[in-house]
Design an enzyme around this catalytic site. Structure first.
Site, mmCIF file in Angstrom:
data_model
loop_
_atom_site.group_PDB
_atom_site.id
_atom_site.type_symbol
_atom_site.label_atom_id
_atom_site.label_comp_id
_atom_site.label_asym_id
_atom_site.label_seq_id
_atom_site.Cartn_x
_atom_site.Cartn_y
_atom_site.Cartn_z
ATOM 1 N N HIS A 1 30.366 12.308 97.376
ATOM 2 C CA HIS A 1 31.026 11.351 98.268
ATOM 3 C C HIS A 1 30.173 10.903 99.443
ATOM 4 C CE1 HIS A 1 34.890 12.005 96.234
ATOM 5 N NE2 HIS A 1 34.524 13.277 96.168
ATOM 6 N N ALA B 1 41.860 17.894 98.127
ATOM 7 C CA ALA B 1 41.622 17.247 99.410
ATOM 8 C C ALA B 1 41.896 15.743 99.358
ATOM 9 C CB ALA B 1 40.189 17.489 99.862
ATOM 10 N N HIS C 1 35.005 18.464 87.970
ATOM 11 C CA HIS C 1 34.848 19.788 88.612
ATOM 12 C C HIS C 1 35.696 20.882 87.952
ATOM 13 C CE1 HIS C 1 38.292 18.307 90.879
ATOM 14 N NE2 HIS C 1 37.571 17.662 91.772
ATOM 15 N N ASN D 1 38.439 23.637 89.199
ATOM 16 C CA ASN D 1 39.048 23.197 90.453
ATOM 17 C C ASN D 1 40.082 22.105 90.188
ATOM 18 O OD1 ASN D 1 35.825 23.696 91.633
ATOM 19 N ND2 ASN D 1 37.551 24.810 92.483
ATOM 20 N N ALA D 2 41.251 22.241 90.815
ATOM 21 C CA ALA D 2 42.349 21.266 90.721
ATOM 22 C C ALA D 2 42.836 21.102 89.282
ATOM 23 C CB ALA D 2 41.935 19.923 91.320
ATOM 24 N N GLY E 1 28.223 28.131 95.289
ATOM 25 C CA GLY E 1 28.454 29.482 95.784
ATOM 26 C C GLY E 1 29.768 29.638 96.505
ATOM 27 N N HIS F 1 32.830 27.234 95.518
ATOM 28 C CA HIS F 1 33.921 26.755 94.682
ATOM 29 C C HIS F 1 34.202 27.647 93.472
ATOM 30 C CE1 HIS F 1 33.568 23.046 96.998
ATOM 31 N NE2 HIS F 1 34.694 22.651 96.454
ATOM 32 N N ASP G 1 29.653 17.258 94.531
ATOM 33 C CA ASP G 1 30.919 16.911 95.192
ATOM 34 C C ASP G 1 30.734 16.945 96.711
ATOM 35 O OD1 ASP G 1 33.535 16.086 95.415
ATOM 36 O OD2 ASP G 1 34.421 18.031 94.947
ATOM 37 N N ALA H 1 37.573 21.220 100.502
ATOM 38 C CA ALA H 1 37.502 19.769 100.610
ATOM 39 C C ALA H 1 36.351 19.170 99.833
ATOM 40 C CB ALA H 1 37.366 19.376 102.083
#
Length: 374
Positions: A57, A135, A210, A213-214, A243, A245, A267, A301
């Site tokens: 991002h 996030a 990712h 995650n999520a 290291g 996530h 990310d 985030a």
């Protein structure tokens, strides 16, 4: 230019050989003689292709969602300095009236000689699940429609290469079926079970955002979307190896589950390259302490590491073989996003993006489009 004496990444491993560059591309053999200033000594070093980040991002105080040309240039310049030579800027979950100028600004950016190339756009939101926003801003989550996507793509001049979708949300499976022949569809920010994810892959989705995650995790009676992806040999998966996530053992498991299908991503947020502090992401504030970035409710985030830093962490702290990590940041993303004819490997005719790493995997030299950046 000649990059001499290094151990050169060849896809499956490393070979001791020289690398030749002519006119901005890798060459089979030298054409004429090189002056001393055109020879890079890579003795006792690794020579790898320039890295490709398909999901990030921002960096150095800027975010692509600012839709600011100077900010885009600053990000691209920073990434090149880290050995990341090809970028897929990633958007957030925002209203359409904000997303249109964002993708337009990215598509319209003319990069300078010291900037990494922008070769596509990744739309991470807004077609995600309100139950797994992470996030992202839940106020702007909405169902997927081809009409909205087509308006994005027109504003982006066709540069959107990846779009994220939660397949269990109403109408999203139909969107995947219709969009899959126009753009690579990724399952992301979802509550989908195994059967729903499998249906999404049947409909044409070929990527996962990712990994871990999520999304629901692996379970022996409720296998979930990760197992559905592992059952397909044509699905690629991103992973954030910063290291923070993902635990090292789970990164190793992912590389075992998805051999030659893993893609290292950063990310990264606008705080990447800066220190501790409070920053903005998609209309929300996040706080950085060390290598961890969290929003107010404590959710992660994003990262504050470049994909080069993630590669280094994967190898030195997680036990991923160097060749596997390099492949996951070069060849695999290039193939997944359709740029393998130009990027991702050190092969004759391809764009001459290369990085020389020392024995500690620190960046020693970057060659960007055939020119020595440093």
């Amino acid at each position: 230019m000649i990059i001499s004496g290094g151990k050169v990444f060849g896809g499956a491993g490393f070979d001791a050989r020289d690398v030749y560059v002519e006119g901005g591309a890798f060459a089979e053999e030298p054409i004429g003689e090189c002056s001393p200033g055109q020879t890079i000594d890579a003795s006792n070093c690794w020579v790898i292709p320039g890295l490709i980040d398909v999901h990030f991002h921002g960096a150095v105080g800027h975010d692509f969602c600012d839709a600011d040309d100077e900010g885009i240039a600053a990000i691209a310049r920073y990434e090149a300095s880290q050995g990341v030579t090809a970028l897929f800027p990633t958007t957030m979950t925002l209203p359409e009236e904000r997303l249109i100028p964002i993708v337009s600004s990215i598509a319209g950016h003319s990069g300078a000689d010291d900037e990494a190339a922008i070769v596509g756009i990744n739309m991470e939101g807004p077609f995600i699940s309100p139950g797994k926003v992470g996030a992202q801003n839940p106020s702007y989550v909405r169902g997927a429609t081809m009409g909205e996507f087509e308006r994005w793509q027109e504003a982006a001049n066709g540069k959107i290469k990846l779009v994220d979708v939660a397949p269990e949300e109403p109408g999203n499976l139909e969107f995947i079926r219709e969009a899959a022949d126009r753009v690579r569809v990724s399952l992301a920010h979802m509550c989908a079970d195994y059967e729903t994810a499998a249906a999404a892959f049947d409909a044409g989705a070929r990527h996962m955002t990712h990994l871990f995650n999520a999304m629901p995790g692996l379970h022996h009676r409720e296998p979930g979307p990760i197992a559905a992806a592992a059952d397909r040999r044509d699905v690629t998966c991103e992973i954030i190896a910063d290291g923070v996530h993902i635990a090292p053992s789970m990164v190793r498991l992912a590389f075992s589950l998805f051999p030659e299908r893993m893609i290292l991503i950063s990310d990264s947020l606008r705080a990447c390259g800066l220190g501790d502090g409070t920053f903005e992401l998609g209309g929300q504030l996040f706080t950085v302490h060390g290598n961890r970035a969290t929003i107010e409710n404590g959710s992660l985030a994003g990262s504050v590491s470049s994909v080069m830093a993630c590669l280094r962490t994967a190898v030195t702290k997680m036990g991923i073989p160097l060749a596997d990590a390099v492949r996951a940041a070069t060849m695999t993303p290039a193939k997944a996003l359709g740029v393998e004819d130009e990027r991702g490997s050190i092969a004759p005719g391809k764009i001459a993006d290369a990085v020389v790493l020392d024995g500690d995997l620190q960046v020693k030299h970057v060659v960007l489009r055939g020119k020595l950046l440093f």
